[in-house]
Scaffold this active site. Structure first.
Site, PDB file in Angstrom:
ATOM      1  N   LYS A  98       0.730  14.392   1.930  1.00 33.45           N
ATOM      2  CA  LYS A  98      -0.620  14.698   1.426  1.00 33.45           C
ATOM      3  C   LYS A  98      -0.808  16.203   1.228  1.00 33.45           C
ATOM      4  CE  LYS A  98      -2.600  10.509   3.487  1.00 33.45           C
ATOM      5  NZ  LYS A  98      -3.151   9.785   2.334  1.00 33.45           N
TER       6      LYS A  98
ATOM      7  N   THR B  90      -8.655   6.570  -1.882  1.00 33.30           N
ATOM      8  CA  THR B  90     -10.029   6.125  -2.121  1.00 33.30           C
ATOM      9  C   THR B  90     -11.015   7.243  -1.826  1.00 33.30           C
ATOM     10  OG1 THR B  90     -10.059   5.145   0.087  1.00 33.30           O
ATOM     11  CG2 THR B  90      -9.645   3.654  -1.745  1.00 33.30           C
TER      12      THR B  90
ATOM     13  N   HIS C 191       0.806  -1.223   0.000  1.00 33.18           N
ATOM     14  CA  HIS C 191       0.000   0.000   0.000  1.00 33.18           C
ATOM     15  C   HIS C 191       0.836   1.269   0.000  1.00 33.18           C
ATOM     16  CE1 HIS C 191      -4.158  -1.427   0.544  1.00 33.18           C
ATOM     17  NE2 HIS C 191      -3.612  -2.448   1.176  1.00 33.18           N
TER      18      HIS C 191
ATOM     19  N   LYS D  47      -8.674  13.681   5.083  1.00 38.10           N
ATOM     20  CA  LYS D  47      -7.833  12.483   4.989  1.00 38.10           C
ATOM     21  C   LYS D  47      -6.870  12.507   6.168  1.00 38.10           C
ATOM     22  CE  LYS D  47      -6.568  13.726   0.840  1.00 38.10           C
ATOM     23  NZ  LYS D  47      -6.563  12.582  -0.040  1.00 38.10           N
ATOM     24  N   ARG D  48      -6.042  11.485   6.286  1.00 34.56           N
ATOM     25  CA  ARG D  48      -5.000  11.518   7.317  1.00 34.56           C
ATOM     26  C   ARG D  48      -4.127  12.755   7.132  1.00 34.56           C
ATOM     27  NH1 ARG D  48      -0.919   7.866   7.202  1.00 34.56           N
ATOM     28  NH2 ARG D  48      -1.437   7.245   5.099  1.00 34.56           N
TER      29      ARG D  48
ATOM     30  N   LYS E 251     -14.760   8.515  -3.564  1.00 39.75           N
ATOM     31  CA  LYS E 251     -16.009   8.829  -2.848  1.00 39.75           C
ATOM     32  C   LYS E 251     -16.496  10.233  -3.192  1.00 39.75           C
ATOM     33  CE  LYS E 251     -14.141   5.811   0.634  1.00 39.75           C
ATOM     34  NZ  LYS E 251     -13.177   5.794   1.729  1.00 39.75           N
TER      35      LYS E 251
END
Length: 797
Positions: free
Chosen positions: A540, A642, A346, A534-535, A646
């Site tokens: 990110k 992901t 991952h 998100k985290r 969504k």
């Protein structure tokens, strides 16, 4: 009991009195929730038993999915939807004066995960059951799951998450299926009947007790099982401090991801990982033995899938069972093991590829270490035979090297399949991160682009949009997500596009009400809802988003004629408790929010919102209300994502780098229906390999960047002296590892384009519709079919 509203009401009232020992008039909402939950569990029990018996009698292959995380969210309404009885129950409860929404609020989010990894596991279980595939989930029943996040004075504060405070109505404890897990002690080798036999002496034993939860397929008779293991004391060893032993035992299933800064935390994490795999494999073998006299053909009937590196000890544990308990020789055991285990990678982040210090691993798991050592010796011998004297290659590929056990190496060597989770990610693994392994085992590597349980993210999270879709193209899309493509015929239907806009605005109003309730801030629902949830991780790049917000604010303050589409910037994120830098970013977001939200010059042209304690149930409110989906990771760093899927299926438009599954979104919707910017993965990887990036040049030569970055440290934010120096230093002194300043100009330009496009409502709705229509590809049903056909070899039963 759910055949009609009347039948439901009668059963509900009888069950309530029997279960709670009180009359309906005296009962509480909690009683109503517990009663309804137990009715659902009883309703599916016949199908659950029948499913297990069908699997037991089948000669076909079955898959066991091992994951350290499962981010399940709330299950009440999802189970009602999957059973096809939501309407009956809702109406019946209404007749009794009970609001189903209020009952759902009482249910705790089952937060047994941290982010995408755990939510993916939950989506996969949903699809396995809905496709009637024989698939079982195994995980840990964390008492507290991921922490509950509070924001106090802009800082993240972690509180224990109490999801089990009122019990878990969905689970059944099965003490008769408990197994024993040994830690510590010594291994003695003896010759018995002409073979070497290993005995684990003086081990400290922990009992793993399974708690089974039904996984209900969508309008299917199939009910699969998620088995969560709870750590409980075994009969106390006489020589141990009983209280200390009890505390250490219970801590194994107490918290998800304990802080592993020190050896004590590392030991606990490694204990958790072995606890999960040993309990699971002992259970799998015991079930298999009900059908088969030997494990000779085990790999032909069973596939064990490891979700990332956390359950990699399944490989040596299966070897231990086959050799020590079943009596197979090494070669036979190794053949069975490496044809049983499949592995999903991952990440490309080296720090996320686990490795364990030998000084911790060997004493904690003495027999497992011996087996890993033997696997390594034999593997290195093979490498030597291929290229004698190439010590560098052996050092690069060895499972044990530099005083560490390298879990990703063990996963690749001991499995028959290694897959990435998006086309780009898999190519990076093959060409860069795992290139020497790909050259050695090219047949093992394959791609399985992630997907989402789209029924949850539409039927449950966005009922108005789901109803519009069904009214327009019929209900077949709820079984086959590809049917969403039929929506493309409405691209030029002004009535449909108006309905789409109306639904979006209603969802935005609902989220605005939540924002007002949680933060006290009134937001403009006519603004762009620009969302990054998100985290919290440096790659990110929530920081890039914040710096752009600061730049927009500066423009508004300096130029009274500056005009842009109004925006509400929404963040939701948890930072790992020990991740100091990520916590600074959270403080920065909240500090920027306080300044902007209280500036009368800005008014309702811009607001910044941080929604605390981001979780599945909050995500279900956020995605349907979003206009813009922020997917702005440094290219090459996000394996897939992901959340991007969504957002997409709920009609949000993606602003993103060409990273992870963003690339596949762009391939589906076309350049004109996505906002992409920034460095490509190849450009980023070239900089990492060859250098050449100097963040100071961007800092000194772009006034916008210098102004915003200086504001981190020049007193622009009163009362936070030196607070943001680590962020400033990361960008300027430490050369901006994630290319935030490099991509700033491109990001600012694309945000300008977003503002212009949003003003054209018709064009925006067409783009939104195009995204919804193409999102069917990202159904986890499609992903699971690919796993089933190309890796696991399982068929519907």
């Amino acid at each position: 009991m759910f055949s009609s509203t009347l039948e439901f009401k009668n059963t509900f009232l009888k069950r309530l009195e029997m279960q709670c020992g009180k009359s309906f008039s005296e009962s509480s909402s909690r009683d109503h929730y517990q009663t309804l939950g137990s009715m659902i569990r009883e309703f599916v029990s016949n199908d659950w038993i029948a499913t297990n018996e069908r699997y037991l009698a089948s000669e076909g292959k079955q898959v066991y999915y091992l994951s350290i995380e499962y981010l399940l969210g709330k299950l009440l309404r999802q189970n009602l939807i999957n059973l096809g009885v939501e309407h009956t129950v809702q109406v019946g409860l209404q007749d009794l004066g009970i609001d189903l929404d209020e009952l759902e609020e009482l249910e705790a989010d089952a937060g047994l995960g941290n982010g995408g990894l755990g939510r993916l596991a939950a989506c996969f279980l949903d699809s396995l059951a809905s496709l009637n595939l024989p698939g079982h989930g195994h995980g840990i029943r964390y008492k507290h799951g991921l922490f509950e996040q509070k924001i106090v004075d802009g800082y993240q504060v972690e509180l224990p998450e109490q999801w089990l405070r009122s019990g878990n109505v969905w689970e059944i404890r099965k003490a008769d299926r408990a197994v024993k897990i040994p830690f510590w002690g010594k291994v003695e080798a003896k010759m018995e009947n002409d073979r070497l036999v290993f005995h684990h002496q003086n081990a400290e034993t922990v009992t793993a007790v399974p708690h089974d939860m039904p996984v209900i397929g969508f309008k299917s008779k199939n009910v699969n099982t998620l088995r969560l293991w709870n750590a409980e004391p075994s009969p106390f060893p006489i020589h141990k401090d009983i209280l200390k032993y009890k505390r250490e035992t219970e801590s194994i299933s107490e918290f998800l991801y304990p802080d592993d800064t020190h050896d004590e935390g590392k030991i606990l994490r490694l204990k958790q990982q072995y606890f999960l795999v040993s309990a699971s494999i002992q259970s799998i073998v015991r079930t298999y033995r009900k059908q088969h006299t030997s494990l000779e053909q085990f790999h032909k009937h069973i596939c064990i899938h490891i979700n990332d590196t956390h359950p990699v000890l399944a490989i040596p544990e299966l070897m231990r069972v086959l050799i020590d308990e079943e009596g197979y020789d090494w070669d036979k055991a190794w053949h069975i093991t490496k044809h049983t285990i499949s592995y999903t990678n991952h990440t490309t982040l080296s720090e996320a590829l686990e490795k364990w210090p030998i000084h911790i691993f060997r004493p904690l798991l003495p027999r497992i270490y011996m087996i890993v050592e033997e696997i390594n010796e034999r593997f290195c011998q093979e490498l030597w035979e291929q290229a004698p004297g190439d010590w560098q290659r052996i050092g690069e590929l060895a499972i044990i090297a530099d005083h560490y056990v390298k879990m990703a190496h063990l996963a690749i060597v001991g499995s028959f399949s290694v897959n990435g989770v998006a086309k780009l990610h898999t190519e990076i693994l093959k060409k860069r991160e795992m290139k020497p392994f790909y050259q050695l085992f090219p047949e093992k590597f394959n791609n399985k682009t992630n997907g989402i349980a789209y029924r949850r993210w539409l039927l449950k999270a966005n009922p108005p949009l789901s109803a519009l879709i069904t009214d327009s193209i019929g209900p077949s899309w709820t079984y086959s997500a590809e049917e969403l493509s039929q929506l493309l015929k409405y691209q030029n239907d002004s009535s449909f596009l108006e309905q789409l806009l109306k639904i979006k605005n209603e969802n935005k109003q609902r989220l605005a009400d939540i924002i007002l309730d949680k933060t006290g801030v009134v937001v403009n629902t006519g603004a762009i809802f620009d969302v990054q949830v998100k985290r919290l991780h440096a790659y990110k790049r929530q920081l890039l988003n914040v710096l752009h917000i600061m730049h927009l604010y500066n423009r508004m303050k300096e130029d009274s004629n500056f005009s842009t589409a109004p925006r509400v910037f929404i963040f939701g994120a948890k930072a790992s408790p020990g991740y100091y830098y990520a916590k600074k970013i959270i403080k920065l977001i909240n500090t920027v929010a306080e300044k902007i939200n209280n500036d009368p010059i800005v008014g309702d042209k811009m607001k910044v919102i941080f929604l605390e304690n981001y979780r599945v149930s909050l995500a279900e409110k956020i995605f349907p209300a979003s206009d813009i989906s922020e997917q702005i990771s440094t290219a090459s760093k996000e394996a897939s994502g992901t959340g991007n899927m969504k957002f997409m299926i709920n009609g949000a438009l993606t602003v993103g780098t060409l990273d992870g599954a963003n690339i596949e979104i762009r391939e589906l919707v076309g350049d004109e229906n996505i906002f992409t910017f920034g460095l490509t993965a190849d450009e980023v990887l070239h900089y990492y390999q060859h250098g050449g990036y100097q963040s100071r040049e961007y800092y000194h030569h772009d006034y916008r960047i210098k102004q915003a970055v200086d504001q981190l440290v020049n007193g622009f934010f009163p009362g936070v002296q030196n607070e943001f120096e680590p962020i400033f230093d990361s960008l300027v002194e430490e050369n901006d590892q994630y290319f935030v300043l490099k991509d700033f100009a491109a990001y600012t330009d694309i945000q300008g384009k977003i503002g212009e496009t949003f003003m054209n409502k018709n064009k925006w709705q067409k783009m939104s519709l195009t995204n919804i229509a193409h999102a069917g590809y990202f159904s986890s049903d499609r992903t699971i079919k690919e796993y089933a056909d190309e890796i696991w070899g399982i068929n519907p039963l």
